[in-house]
Scaffold this motif. Sequence first.
Motif, PDB file in Angstrom:
ATOM      1  N   ALA A  19       0.833  -1.205   0.000  1.00 10.47           N
ATOM      2  CA  ALA A  19       0.000   0.000   0.000  1.00 10.47           C
ATOM      3  C   ALA A  19       0.871   1.260   0.000  1.00 10.47           C
ATOM      4  O   ALA A  19       0.574   2.226  -0.723  1.00 10.47           O
ATOM      5  CB  ALA A  19      -0.935  -0.006   1.208  1.00 10.47           C
ATOM      6  N   ALA A  20       1.946   1.249   0.773  1.00  9.96           N
ATOM      7  CA  ALA A  20       2.851   2.399   0.819  1.00  9.96           C
ATOM      8  C   ALA A  20       3.552   2.610  -0.523  1.00  9.96           C
ATOM      9  O   ALA A  20       3.708   3.744  -0.990  1.00  9.96           O
ATOM     10  CB  ALA A  20       3.876   2.226   1.939  1.00  9.96           C
ATOM     11  N   LEU A  21       3.980   1.518  -1.154  1.00  6.03           N
ATOM     12  CA  LEU A  21       4.629   1.641  -2.468  1.00  6.03           C
ATOM     13  C   LEU A  21       3.664   2.216  -3.503  1.00  6.03           C
ATOM     14  O   LEU A  21       4.035   3.096  -4.288  1.00  6.03           O
ATOM     15  CB  LEU A  21       5.167   0.282  -2.925  1.00  6.03           C
ATOM     16  CG  LEU A  21       6.423  -0.207  -2.230  1.00  6.03           C
ATOM     17  CD1 LEU A  21       6.727  -1.658  -2.621  1.00  6.03           C
ATOM     18  CD2 LEU A  21       7.614   0.693  -2.543  1.00  6.03           C
ATOM     19  N   TYR A  22       2.433   1.737  -3.502  1.00  6.89           N
ATOM     20  CA  TYR A  22       1.457   2.276  -4.448  1.00  6.89           C
ATOM     21  C   TYR A  22       1.157   3.747  -4.158  1.00  6.89           C
ATOM     22  O   TYR A  22       1.019   4.553  -5.089  1.00  6.89           O
ATOM     23  CB  TYR A  22       0.172   1.435  -4.466  1.00  6.89           C
ATOM     24  CG  TYR A  22       0.255   0.280  -5.428  1.00  6.89           C
ATOM     25  CD1 TYR A  22       0.209   0.493  -6.807  1.00  6.89           C
ATOM     26  CD2 TYR A  22       0.410  -1.020  -4.969  1.00  6.89           C
ATOM     27  CE1 TYR A  22       0.303  -0.568  -7.701  1.00  6.89           C
ATOM     28  CE2 TYR A  22       0.507  -2.090  -5.862  1.00  6.89           C
ATOM     29  CZ  TYR A  22       0.463  -1.848  -7.221  1.00  6.89           C
ATOM     30  OH  TYR A  22       0.566  -2.890  -8.108  1.00  6.89           O
ATOM     31  N   ALA A  23       1.087   4.129  -2.897  1.00 10.76           N
ATOM     32  CA  ALA A  23       0.854   5.539  -2.555  1.00 10.76           C
ATOM     33  C   ALA A  23       2.015   6.408  -3.041  1.00 10.76           C
ATOM     34  O   ALA A  23       1.800   7.499  -3.591  1.00 10.76           O
ATOM     35  CB  ALA A  23       0.661   5.688  -1.046  1.00 10.76           C
ATOM     36  N   ALA A  24       3.237   5.938  -2.861  1.00 13.80           N
ATOM     37  CA  ALA A  24       4.414   6.695  -3.308  1.00 13.80           C
ATOM     38  C   ALA A  24       4.428   6.810  -4.834  1.00 13.80           C
ATOM     39  O   ALA A  24       4.703   7.885  -5.389  1.00 13.80           O
ATOM     40  CB  ALA A  24       5.686   6.031  -2.799  1.00 13.80           C
ATOM     41  N   VAL A  25       4.140   5.704  -5.520  1.00 16.74           N
ATOM     42  CA  VAL A  25       4.112   5.719  -6.983  1.00 16.74           C
ATOM     43  C   VAL A  25       2.994   6.623  -7.482  1.00 16.74           C
ATOM     44  O   VAL A  25       3.185   7.408  -8.428  1.00 16.74           O
ATOM     45  CB  VAL A  25       3.999   4.282  -7.546  1.00 16.74           C
ATOM     46  CG1 VAL A  25       3.624   4.286  -9.020  1.00 16.74           C
ATOM     47  CG2 VAL A  25       5.317   3.543  -7.323  1.00 16.74           C
ATOM     48  N   ASP A  26       1.822   6.559  -6.864  1.00 13.43           N
ATOM     49  CA  ASP A  26       0.721   7.446  -7.249  1.00 13.43           C
ATOM     50  C   ASP A  26       1.134   8.904  -7.080  1.00 13.43           C
ATOM     51  O   ASP A  26       0.808   9.753  -7.910  1.00 13.43           O
ATOM     52  CB  ASP A  26      -0.536   7.151  -6.420  1.00 13.43           C
ATOM     53  CG  ASP A  26      -1.194   5.836  -6.805  1.00 13.43           C
ATOM     54  OD1 ASP A  26      -0.870   5.274  -7.883  1.00 13.43           O
ATOM     55  OD2 ASP A  26      -2.030   5.337  -6.007  1.00 13.43           O
ATOM     56  N   CYS A  27       1.861   9.173  -6.030  1.00 17.13           N
ATOM     57  CA  CYS A  27       2.329  10.537  -5.776  1.00 17.13           C
ATOM     58  C   CYS A  27       3.260  11.013  -6.896  1.00 17.13           C
ATOM     59  O   CYS A  27       3.067  12.085  -7.450  1.00 17.13           O
ATOM     60  CB  CYS A  27       3.029  10.595  -4.415  1.00 17.13           C
ATOM     61  SG  CYS A  27       3.634  12.228  -3.982  1.00 17.13           S
ATOM     62  N   VAL A  28       4.276  10.216  -7.232  1.00 19.23           N
ATOM     63  CA  VAL A  28       5.230  10.665  -8.256  1.00 19.23           C
ATOM     64  C   VAL A  28       4.630  10.671  -9.657  1.00 19.23           C
ATOM     65  O   VAL A  28       5.103  11.395 -10.538  1.00 19.23           O
ATOM     66  CB  VAL A  28       6.556   9.863  -8.262  1.00 19.23           C
ATOM     67  CG1 VAL A  28       7.270   9.991  -6.940  1.00 19.23           C
ATOM     68  CG2 VAL A  28       6.362   8.443  -8.660  1.00 19.23           C
ATOM     69  N   MET A  29       3.571   9.884  -9.865  1.00 20.40           N
ATOM     70  CA  MET A  29       2.938   9.848 -11.182  1.00 20.40           C
ATOM     71  C   MET A  29       1.851  10.918 -11.331  1.00 20.40           C
ATOM     72  O   MET A  29       1.305  11.091 -12.424  1.00 20.40           O
ATOM     73  CB  MET A  29       2.370   8.465 -11.473  1.00 20.40           C
ATOM     74  CG  MET A  29       3.462   7.420 -11.628  1.00 20.40           C
ATOM     75  SD  MET A  29       2.864   5.802 -12.102  1.00 20.40           S
ATOM     76  CE  MET A  29       2.722   6.045 -13.877  1.00 20.40           C
ATOM     77  N   SER A  30       1.556  11.629 -10.254  1.00 17.61           N
ATOM     78  CA  SER A  30       0.511  12.650 -10.333  1.00 17.61           C
ATOM     79  C   SER A  30       1.072  13.942 -10.937  1.00 17.61           C
ATOM     80  O   SER A  30       2.272  14.209 -10.874  1.00 17.61           O
ATOM     81  CB  SER A  30      -0.066  12.937  -8.944  1.00 17.61           C
ATOM     82  OG  SER A  30       0.824  13.727  -8.197  1.00 17.61           O
ATOM     83  N   THR A  31       0.188  14.723 -11.484  1.00 19.07           N
ATOM     84  CA  THR A  31       0.620  16.007 -12.053  1.00 19.07           C
ATOM     85  C   THR A  31       1.011  16.987 -10.946  1.00 19.07           C
ATOM     86  O   THR A  31       1.738  17.935 -11.193  1.00 19.07           O
ATOM     87  CB  THR A  31      -0.511  16.624 -12.925  1.00 19.07           C
ATOM     88  OG1 THR A  31      -1.701  16.707 -12.141  1.00 19.07           O
ATOM     89  CG2 THR A  31      -0.740  15.787 -14.156  1.00 19.07           C
TER      90      THR A  31
END
Length: 182
Positions: free
Chosen positions: A167-179
Amino acid sequence: MVSGDVTTSLSVRKVADRARVSVGSLRYHFPTQQSLRDEVMKRVYSTILSDDPIHDDSVPARDRLVACLRQVLAPIGVGAQARAEWRKVFDAFMPSETSEHVDDAHAAAVREGRRRVECWLAVLSEEGTLPGGDNQHRARFLGTVLNGLAVERALPADDSLLEAETAALYAAVDCVMSTRFA
């Protein structure tokens, strides 16, 4: 030479002797100590992270980046194995008296780790699945997340540790992939 001790001083003379080549020949290919250590760390990371899923475009970009980051954590293990790995890291890079070659070894490992993450991010940028922005900043952020998760693996935890880590990895990836991160 570094397989037993990542802080081993990679002097040109020692490496040339070990490789059975002349010092001049080695200097031609690696003009500085840093270039030699960086190449060694690149090969270490290539061996550890040999199965790189970032190029499998049949998988969504988000999942591929999480899979790549998970590769970094996998060799650490969980529980007792992770504690043993962290002891090695602390013994190698946090001696009571630091030295220039220990600092250089640590810097090379960090540089190569960030370079590897930046390469993954560059692939996603080229595909158009990662908005424009500073991939160096993103790589530093993801490295910080990985460091925290690696420490967490060494601490006492319940059975849901890997689930929380995912869950933490997906949250971090979502963060860096966001505009917003761009």
